[in-house]
Design an enzyme around this catalytic site. Structure first.
Site, PDB file in Angstrom:
ATOM      1  N   HIS A  45       0.835  -1.209   0.000  1.00 39.38           N
ATOM      2  CA  HIS A  45       0.000   0.000   0.000  1.00 39.38           C
ATOM      3  C   HIS A  45       0.866   1.254   0.000  1.00 39.38           C
ATOM      4  O   HIS A  45       0.637   2.181   0.789  1.00 39.38           O
ATOM      5  CB  HIS A  45      -0.930  -0.009   1.212  1.00 39.38           C
ATOM      6  CG  HIS A  45      -2.005  -1.041   1.150  1.00 39.38           C
ATOM      7  ND1 HIS A  45      -3.012  -1.030   0.209  1.00 39.38           N
ATOM      8  CD2 HIS A  45      -2.218  -2.143   1.905  1.00 39.38           C
ATOM      9  CE1 HIS A  45      -3.812  -2.076   0.396  1.00 39.38           C
ATOM     10  NE2 HIS A  45      -3.345  -2.773   1.413  1.00 39.38           N
ATOM     11  N   ASP A 174      -8.878  -5.083   6.718  1.00 37.69           N
ATOM     12  CA  ASP A 174      -9.313  -6.000   5.669  1.00 37.69           C
ATOM     13  C   ASP A 174     -10.163  -7.135   6.221  1.00 37.69           C
ATOM     14  O   ASP A 174     -11.099  -7.596   5.558  1.00 37.69           O
ATOM     15  CB  ASP A 174      -8.103  -6.565   4.924  1.00 37.69           C
ATOM     16  CG  ASP A 174      -7.529  -5.580   3.919  1.00 37.69           C
ATOM     17  OD1 ASP A 174      -8.314  -4.810   3.337  1.00 37.69           O
ATOM     18  OD2 ASP A 174      -6.303  -5.566   3.728  1.00 37.69           O
TER      19      ASP A 174
END
Length: 260
Positions: A45, A174
């Site tokens: 990320h 997540d």
């Protein structure tokens, strides 16, 4: 060659680290000077590429801190290249089955345990230290899998039974997202998933890990009390942003200044 990070992890020591998301050796050096046990360079990320990752690995290692890399995907070539760059180990995202965990381990290890190809890069002292590195890699390279989907929770016992999986890291955002509630950590389904993870981890040799993303010391201590011992705390951009906001507030409102 490198620290005995894996032996400390396997011995049950609690090890606290943080996340590097800003592609900068200066930021890496500042973070590595903060006395964390380990730092993870995030290639999932962030915009950090392999060249910058290698320089950040070098910088972190020079400060005596263990450099890990979170790769963007459970892909053998990605894992091989960051290990060749000198990472002590990898954090592999979205590992949902024992087969995927086995692939991550084999991507780090040389034959006969794994299928990692042999290169002569920084980790192998550019061709002058392969035999030493080969032994180090067998004994001390680290594989951490991320548990960040409800499928991984359901398969966690078999994932942690894979030889070579040294620990796992819960990805709370997540995981909650896989249940349809991203960021809603108080929802009963999310709580139940985490309780299942903790119950399974209590009977496993693998080190249980959790990323306390927002730098809240009380939240960190709560996870430590639940048995997590591979703990990620905050990340570089949050530390920078929080410090900057605090400083700006103090600059606008000096101590003792009337607000009336």
């Amino acid at each position: 060659m490198k620290s005995s990070f894996r032996s400390r992890l396997c011995a049950g020591e609690t090890l606290t680290g943080s996340w590097l998301t800003i592609g900068s050796t200066t930021t890496a050096e500042i973070m590595a000077s903060a006395d964390f046990d380990w730092l993870t360079i995030d290639m999932e990320h962030s915009a950090i590429g392999l060249g910058m990752a290698q320089e950040m690995i070098r910088t972190v290692e020079a400060r005596g801190v263990t450099p890990l890399v979170r790769v963007g995907h459970n892909q053998p070539n990605l894992i091989k290249r960051v290990m060749d760059a000198g990472a002590t180990g990898v954090i592999v995202p979205m590992v949902n089955t024992a087969e995927e965990a086995e692939q991550a381990v084999q991507s780090v290890k040389y034959p006969p345990r794994g299928f990692r190809g042999v290169g002569l890069a920084r980790a192998q002292q550019y061709g002058f230290g392969f035999e030493e590195y080969q032994q180090w890699n067998h004994d001390n390279s680290v594989v951490i899998v991320q548990v960040e989907h409800i499928e991984a929770v359901n398969n966690l016992e078999s994932i942690l039974a894979v030889d070579g999986v040294d620990g796992f890291m819960v990805g709370p955002y997540d995981l909650s997202g896989s249940l349809g509630m991203p960021g809603n950590f108080s929802h009963p389904d999310v709580k139940a998933a985490l309780e299942r993870v903790e119950a399974i981890a209590a009977g496993s040799r693998a080190a249980p890990g959790f990323h306390v993303v927002q730098p809240d010391p009380d939240a960190l201590e709560a996870k430590r009390a639940k048995g997590y011992r591979f703990l990620a705390y905050g990340l570089d951009s949050l530390f920078l942003g929080a410090g900057a906001r605090k400083a700006a507030t103090e600059a606008r409102n000096p101590a003792g200044q009337s607000r009336g």
